[in-house]
Write an enzyme that holds these catalytic residues in place. Sequence first.
Site: not given
Ligand code: NAD
Length: 697
Positions: A411, A482, A444, A432
């Site tokens: 993000s 963001n 994005e 993104h």
């Molecule tokens: P989340 O915590 O729901 O999911 C992350 C997942 O990654 C978990 O299931 C975890 O087990 C897994 N994980 C962690 N380390 C790992 C590894 N080394 N190998 C494989 N799997 C691994 O997080 P999220 O909300 O899905 O966010 C994920 C990414 O997306 C982040 O970079 C976040 O900034 C970005 N993002 C989030 C949003 C949102 O609104 N949640 C929006 C846009 C972007």
Amino acid sequence: MLASANQGGDSDVAVIRLDNPPVNGLSHQVRPTVMAGLEAALADAAVKAIVLTGAGKIFCGGADLRQFNTPAASATPSLQALVERIEASPKPVVAAIDGIAYGGGFELALACHYRLVSPQAKLALPEVKLGLLPGCGGTQRLPRLIGVDAALRIIVGGDPVAALDAVRLGMADVLIEGDFLAAAVAYARRVVVTGGAHPVAAQRPIALADRQMVFTAAREQASKQKRGFPAPLACISCVEAALDLPFEEGLKFEHQQFTALLNGSESKALRHLFFAEREAAKIVDLPSSQARRPITQVGVIGAGTMGAGITMCFANAGMPVILMEARREALERGLALIRKNYAATVAKGKLSQEALESRLSIISTTLDYQDLHDADLVIEAVFEDMVVKKEVFQQLDQVCKPGAIMASNTSRLDLNEIAAGTSRPQDVIGLHFFSPANVMRLLEVVRGAATAADVVAGAMQLAKTIGKIGVLVGVCEGFVGNRMLTPYAREAQFLLEEGASVQQVDRALYNFGMAMGPLAMADMAGLDIARAARLRLAPTRPAHLRYSQVADRICDMGRFGQKTGAGFYRYEAGSRTPIPDPEIEALIERCAQEAQIQRRSLSQEEIVERTIYALINEGARILEQGIAQRASDIDTVYVNGYGFPAYRGGPLFYADTVGLDKVYARICEYHRRHGEYWEPAPLLERLAMTGKNFHGV
Ligand code: NAD
């Protein structure tokens, strides 16, 4: 090819063809040729009937959008004149509709005495989607033809109606398979032989028993689903006029309403966004012939909120996808989330069980990086932590085949730093997605300093393939969306300290048209996420700058927003409805006291200006720094990813409509009152000084 309407067919049936690729639009060059064809057919005694059709597999896409608000739109003959001439024709006119008949194209067909459709035909009055209404009699003729209920649905909804449904409803008379034009000519001959008066939609009676209920319900629904949009309500008023007024008076009413919408800001904003979306697909410094890295097999790492949604995006587009996780439980949880989402869509009747099975069948899972070897693209969606992301990319560097694209869904993190940790930074890009990733249309596409041109072009094409609006952005903290959110959220919290309540801030921005207020949105996104970003940036924040403690203190209470049942608001178990919380108001007062801020009453206007103008100022910096390719891309991002009201056209379009001199003057005033944060962006200053606006840049 230049516009033309050709006369053809056999001597007793004149065939007039709308011919103006790509959609046979009714430009000022096409209308005279159609009129000339009509006049010739009417003057020719040998001609007994006229068939109006379109060249190629399209009847007519309607008016030429680019000509709206230009003299070409009103050049003679007008569409109105054409429609009147057709309707008054003593010789029967048959519309032969193969492919689409949209907007003015369908209004032309409505004036014909008969409408024939091919199985591929689609009929629509989609003007409402551009903040307009059918201005050439569509709102008066359609209810007379198919009844008020159905007409309201079609005119206020703006969605296309397929051929068979069109016949069932009475929008068309007959569906014809086989040699369409020959059958249309034969049909025209038959109606000549049958003789008698030819049906005219304008002369059909119209009635409605339970009008009060129907119109009240229609208005309520439009106000709810399209809050702040004037066009749907104007459409309803026109259909009501069809019921209340004689036809000619109804036409006049429709024309007045159309003109008001055409000159109003809603339609200009929606038309701006329509073109902005198309423009966003173009990469300024790459030719359209640029080779694209092909993508057929996809891998996703991390089965959390985002990873699960991203996986669905590919399965929905029929692309095989392999979902990888670090832990089995997390993988199971992610898969269960995917199944639950699909099951909900099936329950709503929007997806068949068969389609669900086929989507699930192309999703495979693994706990082993080696299984990503065949993927053309791998998207990382693990925790937002640079150390974790770098580890993941180093693994990918080991297992991915040469030429595979390695993407991050980060993000806010520095994509160049992630790329630099690999041996192939040219293959690294940011993708993104927005939450929920399977629903939100924005993507994005983050171009790193080293990202190869064919990777950028491949990613932009991929956006289209999976039905997203790809917007190309550069690397900086938070990219476009963001990054702009940061000053917006900052001002929202400053306003709390200065005297506004949580509800008051949210209400002001909701009333401005935002899908939700900034504080309710923060609760939805998770206050811990925003706090992590603040902590990460703390070392770069100059100590003398004002900093609101409010959100941090709320986090200290273990309140992370909706997911913990409390944040800026509190939430009843299982509910997403924000309930104002006196405990938080007391906390805000304490924070203000500690920061020695004298609380006062704040107007709705100040709340909107402080937050929205902060967005605009940051948008101007982003544009000037080349992080966005063009002003309209910033609008596209904000409307499609952040709930900015489409009828205001996006933050920079909105600034243009307010007047950049005014926006600049207010920003200067806030700069004087509140200091450094409000330093006007140089681009905004220059544009304001020279009387220009963002969309001329
Ligand atoms: P989340 O915590 O729901 O999911 C992350 C997942 O990654 C978990 O299931 C975890 O087990 C897994 N994980 C962690 N380390 C790992 C590894 N080394 N190998 C494989 N799997 C691994 O997080 P999220 O909300 O899905 O966010 C994920 C990414 O997306 C982040 O970079 C976040 O900034 C970005 N993002 C989030 C949003 C949102 O609104 N949640 C929006 C846009 C972007």
